[in-house]
Design a protein around this motif. Structure first.
Motif, short mmCIF file in Angstrom:
data_model
loop_
_atom_site.label_atom_id
_atom_site.label_comp_id
_atom_site.label_asym_id
_atom_site.label_seq_id
_atom_site.Cartn_x
_atom_site.Cartn_y
_atom_site.Cartn_z
N LEU A 257 60.16 3.57 44.25
CA LEU A 257 61.31 2.66 44.14
C LEU A 257 61.46 2.07 42.74
O LEU A 257 62.57 1.77 42.30
CB LEU A 257 61.20 1.56 45.20
CG LEU A 257 61.26 2.06 46.65
CD1 LEU A 257 61.06 0.92 47.63
CD2 LEU A 257 62.56 2.80 46.93
N ASN B 180 61.71 5.91 40.40
CA ASN B 180 62.49 7.04 40.92
C ASN B 180 61.75 8.36 40.78
O ASN B 180 62.36 9.42 40.73
CB ASN B 180 63.87 7.11 40.26
CG ASN B 180 64.94 7.60 41.21
OD1 ASN B 180 64.85 7.36 42.41
ND2 ASN B 180 65.93 8.29 40.69
N GLY C 286 68.47 3.63 53.09
CA GLY C 286 69.42 3.09 52.13
C GLY C 286 68.96 3.09 50.68
O GLY C 286 69.65 2.57 49.82
N ALA C 287 67.81 3.70 50.41
CA ALA C 287 67.31 3.71 49.03
C ALA C 287 68.16 4.62 48.15
O ALA C 287 68.68 5.64 48.59
CB ALA C 287 65.86 4.18 49.01
N ASN C 288 68.29 4.26 46.89
CA ASN C 288 68.97 5.10 45.91
C ASN C 288 67.92 5.98 45.25
O ASN C 288 67.23 5.56 44.33
CB ASN C 288 69.69 4.25 44.86
CG ASN C 288 70.39 5.11 43.83
OD1 ASN C 288 70.41 6.34 43.92
ND2 ASN C 288 70.98 4.48 42.84
N LEU C 289 67.80 7.20 45.74
CA LEU C 289 66.84 8.16 45.20
C LEU C 289 67.57 9.31 44.51
O LEU C 289 67.07 10.42 44.44
CB LEU C 289 65.91 8.68 46.31
CG LEU C 289 65.08 7.60 47.02
CD1 LEU C 289 64.22 8.22 48.10
CD2 LEU C 289 64.23 6.84 46.02
N ARG C 290 68.72 8.99 43.97
CA ARG C 290 69.51 9.99 43.24
C ARG C 290 68.68 10.51 42.07
O ARG C 290 68.12 9.74 41.30
CB ARG C 290 70.79 9.32 42.73
CG ARG C 290 71.80 10.25 42.14
CD ARG C 290 73.01 9.48 41.62
NE ARG C 290 74.09 9.26 42.53
CZ ARG C 290 74.95 10.20 42.92
NH1 ARG C 290 74.81 11.43 42.52
NH2 ARG C 290 75.94 9.90 43.73
N ASN C 291 68.57 11.83 41.97
CA ASN C 291 67.82 12.54 40.92
C ASN C 291 66.32 12.20 40.92
O ASN C 291 65.65 12.36 39.91
CB ASN C 291 68.42 12.25 39.53
CG ASN C 291 69.85 12.73 39.43
OD1 ASN C 291 70.17 13.84 39.84
ND2 ASN C 291 70.72 11.89 38.92
N THR D 234 69.89 7.15 52.80
CA THR D 234 69.27 7.32 51.49
C THR D 234 70.06 8.33 50.67
O THR D 234 70.42 9.38 51.16
CB THR D 234 67.81 7.80 51.64
OG1 THR D 234 67.10 6.83 52.41
CG2 THR D 234 67.13 7.99 50.31
N ASP D 235 70.33 8.02 49.41
CA ASP D 235 71.03 8.93 48.51
C ASP D 235 70.00 9.82 47.82
O ASP D 235 69.23 9.37 46.97
CB ASP D 235 71.83 8.15 47.47
CG ASP D 235 72.68 9.05 46.58
OD1 ASP D 235 72.59 10.30 46.72
OD2 ASP D 235 73.43 8.51 45.75
N THR E 47 71.00 12.75 46.36
CA THR E 47 71.79 13.66 45.53
C THR E 47 71.02 14.03 44.28
O THR E 47 70.56 13.16 43.53
CB THR E 47 73.12 12.99 45.13
OG1 THR E 47 73.81 12.56 46.30
CG2 THR E 47 73.98 13.95 44.32
#
Length: 88
Positions: free
Chosen positions: A33, A36, A50-55, A71-72, A74
């Motif tokens: 977190l 990343n 709901g975590a932003n794990l983009r890239n 969770t993102d 992408t």
């Protein structure tokens, strides 16, 4: 209380299942977190809703039974990651 073979088997099966359940390494969750990136980390059963794990770099990470709803992911690198039983 009289034990039956069936009752004893259920009790033993429950003990084996509960003692073999993996849990995420809290340090690995914090690292992911914060940075990343957490290649090879134990994130099994982690709550990552709901975590932003983009890239994110999650190569060879263990995400089995992790909760990834919302969770993102992408562009995340999931090469070799274990996603068995993960909730999406």
């Amino acid at each position: 209380m009289k034990w039956t073979i069936f009752g004893t088997g259920v009790l033993l099966a429950g003990f084996v299942l509960s003692s073999s359940v993996a849990a995420a390494n809290p340090d690995h969750v914090r690292r992911l977190l914060a940075t990343n990136a957490c290649p090879g980390c134990d994130l099994s059963s982690a709550d990552l809703r709901g975590a932003n794990l983009r890239n994110a770099d999650l190569r060879s990470a263990n995400l089995s039974f992790a909760d990834l709803r919302g969770t993102d992911l992408t562009g995340a690198n999931l090469d070799g990651a274990n996603l068995y039983g993960a909730r999406r």
